[in-house]
Design a protein around this motif. Structure first.
Motif, mmCIF file in Angstrom:
data_model
loop_
_atom_site.group_PDB
_atom_site.id
_atom_site.type_symbol
_atom_site.label_atom_id
_atom_site.label_comp_id
_atom_site.label_asym_id
_atom_site.label_seq_id
_atom_site.Cartn_x
_atom_site.Cartn_y
_atom_site.Cartn_z
ATOM 1 N N ARG A 280 -42.121 35.036 16.320
ATOM 2 C CA ARG A 280 -41.386 34.630 15.124
ATOM 3 C C ARG A 280 -41.266 33.116 15.014
ATOM 4 N NH1 ARG A 280 -36.362 38.042 16.888
ATOM 5 N NH2 ARG A 280 -35.299 37.229 15.035
ATOM 6 N N GLY A 281 -41.991 32.399 15.882
ATOM 7 C CA GLY A 281 -41.952 30.947 15.846
ATOM 8 C C GLY A 281 -40.650 30.371 16.365
ATOM 9 N N ARG A 282 -39.950 31.130 17.235
ATOM 10 C CA ARG A 282 -38.662 30.682 17.757
ATOM 11 C C ARG A 282 -38.759 30.489 19.267
ATOM 12 N NH1 ARG A 282 -34.645 31.494 13.641
ATOM 13 N NH2 ARG A 282 -33.330 30.318 15.077
ATOM 14 N N LYS A 283 -37.737 29.847 19.832
ATOM 15 C CA LYS A 283 -37.702 29.618 21.269
ATOM 16 C C LYS A 283 -36.253 29.594 21.745
ATOM 17 C CE LYS A 283 -37.478 24.545 21.132
ATOM 18 N NZ LYS A 283 -38.079 23.285 21.627
ATOM 19 N N LEU A 284 -36.090 29.616 23.068
ATOM 20 C CA LEU A 284 -34.790 29.405 23.680
ATOM 21 C C LEU A 284 -34.655 27.938 24.059
ATOM 22 C CD1 LEU A 284 -34.537 32.519 26.025
ATOM 23 C CD2 LEU A 284 -33.224 32.077 23.943
ATOM 24 N N GLU A 285 -33.444 27.421 23.949
ATOM 25 C CA GLU A 285 -33.221 26.005 24.209
ATOM 26 C C GLU A 285 -32.286 25.798 25.388
ATOM 27 O OE1 GLU A 285 -31.872 24.206 20.605
ATOM 28 O OE2 GLU A 285 -33.745 24.612 19.529
ATOM 29 N N ALA A 286 -32.429 24.648 26.047
ATOM 30 C CA ALA A 286 -31.548 24.289 27.150
ATOM 31 C C ALA A 286 -30.096 24.394 26.700
ATOM 32 C CB ALA A 286 -31.856 22.872 27.615
ATOM 33 N N GLY A 287 -29.263 24.956 27.594
ATOM 34 C CA GLY A 287 -27.856 25.122 27.281
ATOM 35 C C GLY A 287 -27.518 26.475 26.706
ATOM 36 N N GLN A 288 -28.535 27.224 26.272
ATOM 37 C CA GLN A 288 -28.259 28.536 25.693
ATOM 38 C C GLN A 288 -28.069 29.585 26.789
ATOM 39 O OE1 GLN A 288 -31.465 29.166 22.807
ATOM 40 N NE2 GLN A 288 -30.179 28.312 21.177
ATOM 41 N N ILE A 289 -27.531 30.727 26.371
ATOM 42 C CA ILE A 289 -27.242 31.826 27.269
ATOM 43 C C ILE A 289 -28.090 33.022 26.873
ATOM 44 C CG2 ILE A 289 -25.311 32.661 25.841
ATOM 45 C CD1 ILE A 289 -23.884 33.367 28.479
ATOM 46 N N VAL A 290 -28.507 33.797 27.873
ATOM 47 C CA VAL A 290 -29.320 34.992 27.627
ATOM 48 C C VAL A 290 -28.653 36.175 28.308
ATOM 49 C CG1 VAL A 290 -31.575 36.078 27.848
ATOM 50 C CG2 VAL A 290 -31.417 33.589 27.582
ATOM 51 N N LEU A 291 -28.426 37.238 27.557
ATOM 52 C CA LEU A 291 -27.941 38.501 28.092
ATOM 53 C C LEU A 291 -29.171 39.364 28.339
ATOM 54 C CD1 LEU A 291 -25.484 37.205 26.698
ATOM 55 C CD2 LEU A 291 -24.764 39.490 25.998
ATOM 56 N N ALA A 292 -29.433 39.669 29.622
ATOM 57 C CA ALA A 292 -30.728 40.240 29.998
ATOM 58 C C ALA A 292 -30.884 41.716 29.672
ATOM 59 C CB ALA A 292 -30.987 40.013 31.484
ATOM 60 N N GLY A 293 -29.797 42.429 29.392
ATOM 61 C CA GLY A 293 -29.918 43.852 29.078
ATOM 62 C C GLY A 293 -28.989 44.694 29.925
ATOM 63 N N ALA A 294 -28.695 45.892 29.440
ATOM 64 C CA ALA A 294 -27.699 46.753 30.077
ATOM 65 C C ALA A 294 -28.191 47.287 31.421
ATOM 66 C CB ALA A 294 -27.356 47.917 29.159
ATOM 67 N N MET A 295 -27.289 47.283 32.394
ATOM 68 C CA MET A 295 -27.574 47.860 33.702
ATOM 69 C C MET A 295 -27.210 49.341 33.731
ATOM 70 S SD MET A 295 -26.101 44.723 36.022
ATOM 71 C CE MET A 295 -26.616 45.344 37.633
ATOM 72 N N THR A 296 -26.161 49.735 33.001
ATOM 73 C CA THR A 296 -25.713 51.120 32.960
ATOM 74 C C THR A 296 -25.523 51.536 31.510
ATOM 75 O OG1 THR A 296 -23.322 50.698 32.911
ATOM 76 C CG2 THR A 296 -24.384 50.707 35.078
ATOM 77 N N ASP A 297 -25.170 52.787 31.316
ATOM 78 C CA ASP A 297 -24.779 53.228 29.982
ATOM 79 C C ASP A 297 -23.523 52.488 29.549
ATOM 80 O OD1 ASP A 297 -26.843 55.010 29.591
ATOM 81 O OD2 ASP A 297 -25.726 56.744 30.336
ATOM 82 N N ALA A 298 -23.338 52.382 28.239
ATOM 83 C CA ALA A 298 -22.162 51.711 27.700
ATOM 84 C C ALA A 298 -20.905 52.536 27.955
ATOM 85 C CB ALA A 298 -22.338 51.479 26.203
ATOM 86 N N VAL A 299 -19.780 51.837 28.078
ATOM 87 C CA VAL A 299 -18.474 52.463 28.267
ATOM 88 C C VAL A 299 -17.627 52.176 27.033
ATOM 89 C CG1 VAL A 299 -16.394 52.555 29.693
ATOM 90 C CG2 VAL A 299 -18.628 52.115 30.761
ATOM 91 N N ALA A 300 -17.131 53.217 26.388
ATOM 92 C CA ALA A 300 -16.244 53.021 25.243
ATOM 93 C C ALA A 300 -14.947 52.384 25.723
ATOM 94 C CB ALA A 300 -15.964 54.357 24.559
ATOM 95 N N THR A 301 -14.411 51.463 24.933
ATOM 96 C CA THR A 301 -13.221 50.730 25.371
ATOM 97 C C THR A 301 -11.934 51.507 25.134
ATOM 98 O OG1 THR A 301 -13.097 49.573 23.240
ATOM 99 C CG2 THR A 301 -14.308 48.496 25.023
#
Length: 269
Positions: A225-246
């Protein structure tokens, strides 16, 4: 080339649903042309609308990073969504809300334990490698991805969920930031407890075999998409488990091997 008028219509619909905390039925039911490509066009337009009202882009989140979820959605790569500064749920906000996720901001929130990274260098390109990712990481954290589909009962197609920013709603950053070389991210584990009872466990290997694999895939998706990640940004790598309803239990705790624990108060039932 996606239909500009349709992109605007869908982006506006999704932003309004989020702001007004209103469930939608699947947009693809009404617009069967809503595929992944159109979904990303809608997602990018919603980001423009967010920035126009003062939000600032701070990173990305990855979704569909388990093989089971990919098979369920009939895809072989993750999806990405944008994070802005208003998505961050701070320790102060949690404390002011007695340790609870501020549910008055959401429709039907759930939380997923994840590996987060912050970047010290830009990351871009269709040929980025996991070693490139490793070299760009500043710190690694545990965290929670707060997901909140704008669709009723979390019922959606691939195009729907891409347009809906990969169900992104918020994130909570964990208490400990470590150097990536001091961790084995594939073996970093999480134990999920509700009211002191273990309900799930996983390791970083649940994220496409290794969290860095997922992040590299995300960078390659952005490059299309012509985009990139920049220094200082944060990345959430993906779920480790199923989601838990709050809204389950009086307490929800996520214990990570080396990255600390994150405790929430649930609303109970």
């Amino acid at each position: 080339m996606p239909n500009t008028a349709l992109v605007e219509e869908l982006a506006t619909t999704l932003i309004r649903a989020e702001d007004e905390r209103q469930n939608l039925t699947s947009l693809a039911d009404q617009h069967p042309e809503l595929d992944e490509e159109l979904g990303y066009a809608v997602q990018d337009r919603t980001l423009q609308l967010r920035e126009a009202r003062g939000e600032q882009l701070v990173g990305i989140k990855l979704g569909l990073t388990s093989k089971a979820k990919q098979q369920r959605m009939n895809v072989d790569t993750p999806i990405v969504g944008w994070l802005t500064n208003v998505h961050r749920i701070t320790d102060a906000q949690l404390a002011a809300n007695d340790g609870r996720i501020p549910e008055d901001l959401f429709i039907h929130p759930r939380v997923e334990p994840e590996i987060f990274v912050t970047l010290k260098h830009d990351l871009e390109g269709a040929d980025v490698t996991t070693e490139d990712v490793r070299a760009a990481i500043d710190k690694v954290y545990a965290g929670l991805d707060v997901i909140d589909s704008r669709y009723q009962d979390f019922r959606f197609t691939l195009g729907d969920v891409v347009a809906d920013n990969a169900s992104g709603a918020g994130f909570v950053l964990g208490p400990i930031g470590l150097n990536v070389d001091d961790l084995d991210l594939a073996l970093e584990a999480v134990v999920v407890e509700v009211d002191g009872e273990v309900v799930d466990t996983a390791t970083g290997a649940a994220i496409l075999g290794h969290p860095l694999n997922a992040i590299a895939e995300g960078v390659r998706l952005l490059a299309r998409r012509g985009r990139k990640l920049e220094a200082g940004q944060i990345v959430l790598a993906g779920a480790m488990t199923d989601a838990v309803a709050t809204n389950v239990g009086r307490s929800i705790t996520f214990h990570f091997t080396n990255l600390g624990s994150i405790r929430l108060r649930g609303t109970g039932e």
